[in-house]
Design a protein around this motif. Structure first.
Motif, PDB file in Angstrom:
ATOM      1  N   GLU A  35      27.703  99.629  10.370  1.00  0.00           N
ATOM      2  CA  GLU A  35      27.584  98.908  11.629  1.00  0.00           C
ATOM      3  C   GLU A  35      28.152  97.496  11.488  1.00  0.00           C
ATOM      4  OE1 GLU A  35      23.696  98.989  13.293  1.00  0.00           O
ATOM      5  OE2 GLU A  35      23.499 101.171  13.167  1.00  0.00           O
ATOM      6  N   ARG A  36      28.735  97.001  12.542  1.00  0.00           N
ATOM      7  CA  ARG A  36      29.383  95.697  12.507  1.00  0.00           C
ATOM      8  C   ARG A  36      28.357  94.589  12.725  1.00  0.00           C
ATOM      9  NH1 ARG A  36      34.790  97.498  15.972  1.00  0.00           N
ATOM     10  NH2 ARG A  36      35.624  98.858  14.338  1.00  0.00           N
ATOM     11  N   ASP A  37      28.384  93.607  11.830  1.00  0.00           N
ATOM     12  CA  ASP A  37      27.433  92.507  11.884  1.00  0.00           C
ATOM     13  C   ASP A  37      28.173  91.178  11.919  1.00  0.00           C
ATOM     14  OD1 ASP A  37      28.460  92.503   9.361  1.00  0.00           O
ATOM     15  OD2 ASP A  37      26.570  92.838   8.320  1.00  0.00           O
ATOM     16  N   ILE A  38      27.454  90.091  11.694  1.00  0.00           N
ATOM     17  CA  ILE A  38      28.057  88.758  11.759  1.00  0.00           C
ATOM     18  C   ILE A  38      29.154  88.587  10.705  1.00  0.00           C
ATOM     19  CG2 ILE A  38      26.298  87.774  10.233  1.00  0.00           C
ATOM     20  CD1 ILE A  38      26.552  85.173  11.811  1.00  0.00           C
ATOM     21  N   ILE A  39      28.993  89.245   9.562  1.00  0.00           N
ATOM     22  CA  ILE A  39      30.013  89.151   8.520  1.00  0.00           C
ATOM     23  C   ILE A  39      31.324  89.754   9.011  1.00  0.00           C
ATOM     24  CG2 ILE A  39      30.661  90.001   6.238  1.00  0.00           C
ATOM     25  CD1 ILE A  39      27.839  89.666   5.354  1.00  0.00           C
ATOM     26  N   ARG A  52      22.266  94.198   5.847  1.00  0.00           N
ATOM     27  CA  ARG A  52      21.252  95.227   6.037  1.00  0.00           C
ATOM     28  C   ARG A  52      21.837  96.607   5.677  1.00  0.00           C
ATOM     29  NH1 ARG A  52      16.750  93.976   8.543  1.00  0.00           N
ATOM     30  NH2 ARG A  52      16.489  96.160   9.148  1.00  0.00           N
ATOM     31  N   PRO A  53      20.974  97.592   5.387  1.00  0.00           N
ATOM     32  CA  PRO A  53      21.465  98.920   4.993  1.00  0.00           C
ATOM     33  C   PRO A  53      22.385  99.570   6.026  1.00  0.00           C
ATOM     34  CG  PRO A  53      19.140  98.718   4.487  1.00  0.00           C
ATOM     35  CD  PRO A  53      19.506  97.499   5.268  1.00  0.00           C
ATOM     36  N   GLU A  54      22.107  99.372   7.325  1.00  0.00           N
ATOM     37  CA  GLU A  54      22.953  99.998   8.334  1.00  0.00           C
ATOM     38  C   GLU A  54      24.380  99.464   8.298  1.00  0.00           C
ATOM     39  OE1 GLU A  54      20.216  96.987  10.500  1.00  0.00           O
ATOM     40  OE2 GLU A  54      20.057  98.517   8.931  1.00  0.00           O
TER      41      GLU A  54
END
Length: 415
Positions: free
Chosen positions: A173-177, A328-330
């Motif tokens: 999943e796409r996050d802030i990184i 996070r794992p996701e």
């Protein structure tokens, strides 16, 4: 005295101490060859940043220092080891089979990062349970010694998770990184456009565009996904992730149809043939050649090079952020849902509590977290668990037997 020194140290017409100071002044106004040198430093940062984000399609890894060194080293790795992902994680841990208790040393990058970052992404109930255990242990210590300091680790905390039924596994999943890469890319292009707009110097903009294009092309290789999730899917096995005996936490992931086979994943890419194909090696050879050509072109720039250094500095800062920041794992393609948490100031107490609620799970962790000799009462307790489990299995077989006979009768009648 002066004529004597003049005879001993003759000065030619080219003797001018101001030459050196002028060279320094010019270098600071228009640094030359600095960027080309920096392009071959810091390849390990680029490698870690790619390991974090690659495998999910578009990978926004920005142009920065270190890309030339990385392109050459990854070409060697693809030809020799046939792999792109790092061969060893940056956090040592292990995967324990929740049924058999078999321990497998982890060599997966994403499992290592999940365990490393657990303190950051763990559920608030896990954090509260850990604080409660530490407080209880501290009270026990102060009862024996009044000036005892609060411990940083005590007992064992076991957190139970299950694979998410709403989010697919094997897709990060796409996050802030992830989104930070696109933002920095825009900033880099904006900085590169300044000398083009002010002085008509389009060389820096060209190098920035080409550098980011090559970086994104490297992250688009399908080989990343093939290696990153090199495991079977829909595993119903239960797994325990932990740093081993002496660690504060153990992460239990229950099995269901949505889970990945973490034993496959932990054994690295050796369990499934994920060797780099000839096409991948050829593409890496082309990319490596283009990076070297870009290095040669960058070395030819003599003016406005501070802008190029600024672009590289912004890029390496983003790569350092991506390579080291917790996720996070996701974000690693292993979405998890919190179930519950167990914890006692004594390790054995935690294992008993887990075993009472999840048959066989506490025993699978016993050899790792309590390798010492058991006390008589502990031996009796584990024997009681074994008897209870044996009785449960016997009743299950008795229930299944009449059902199997009835099914066989129905099949005979239908024939």
């Amino acid at each position: 005295m002066a004529p004597l020194l003049a005879n001993l140290i003759p000065r030619g017409s080219q003797f001018d101490p101001a030459i050196t100071s002028n060279e320094f002044r010019v270098q600071w106004f228009h640094p030359s060859d600095v960027f080309s040198v920096l392009l071959i430093l810091g390849g390990d940062v680029v490698a870690r940043a790619l390991a974090q984000l690659a495998g999910g399609g578009l990978t926004p890894i920005t142009f920065s220092f270190g890309w030339v060194a990385y392109s050459v080293s990854t070409l060697v790795s693809a030809v020799g080891e046939n792999k792109l992902m790092p061969q060893s994680p940056d956090c040592k841990c292990m995967v324990i089979n929740g049924k058999s208790g078999y321990i497998r040393e982890n060599s997966s990058w994403i499992i290592g990062r999940i365990v490393r970052d657990f303190d950051e992404w763990s559920d608030q109930k896990t954090k509260d349970k850990t604080d409660d255990i530490l407080d209880k242990k501290w009270k026990e210590m102060k009862a024996k010694k009044s000036d005892a300091k609060k411990p940083t680790r005590a007992g064992l905390v076991v957190t139970i998770y299950k694979p998410s039924e709403k989010r697919p596994a094997g897709v990060g999943e796409r996050d802030i990184i992830y989104w930070s890469g696109l933002l920095i890319l825009i900033v880099q292009l904006g900085v590169a456009a300044i000398p083009c707009g002010l002085f008509g110097d389009w060389g820096i903009l060209l190098i920035t565009v080409c550098g980011n294009a090559l970086a994104i092309a490297t992250g688009l290789l399908p080989q990343w996904k093939k290696e990153k999730w090199a495991c079977r899917t829909k595993s119903k096995q239960t797994y325990i992730l932990t740093r081993g005996n002496g660690s504060q936490h153990a992460i239990v992931i229950l099995g269901n149809e949505n889970g990945l086979n973490l034993e496959d994943l932990a054994s690295g890419q050796s369990n499934i043939d994920v060797s780099a194909k000839t096409v991948t090696r050829l593409i890496l050879l082309i990319l490596s050649t283009l990076w070297v050509l870009l290095l040669i072109v960058a070395a030819g720039l003599q003016k406005n090079t501070w802008f190029l250094l600024a672009i590289g500095a912004i890029g390496i800062a983003q790569n350092v952020f991506v390579a080291g920041w917790n996720r996070r794992p996701e974000s690693f393609g292993i979405p998890l849902d919190f179930v519950e948490v167990f914890g006692k100031p004594e390790v054995m107490g935690t294992l008993f509590e887990v075993e009472e609620n999840y048959e066989g799970l506490g025993r699978s962790m016993l050899d790792e977290f309590y390798p010492g000799k058991l006390r008589p009462d502990e031996i009796t307790k584990w024997a009681d668990f074994e008897n209870r489990e044996a009785q449960a299995q016997s009743k299950a077989r008795q229930v299944e037997s009449p059902q199997a006979q009835a099914k066989a009768t129905v099949d005979e009648d239908s024939e």
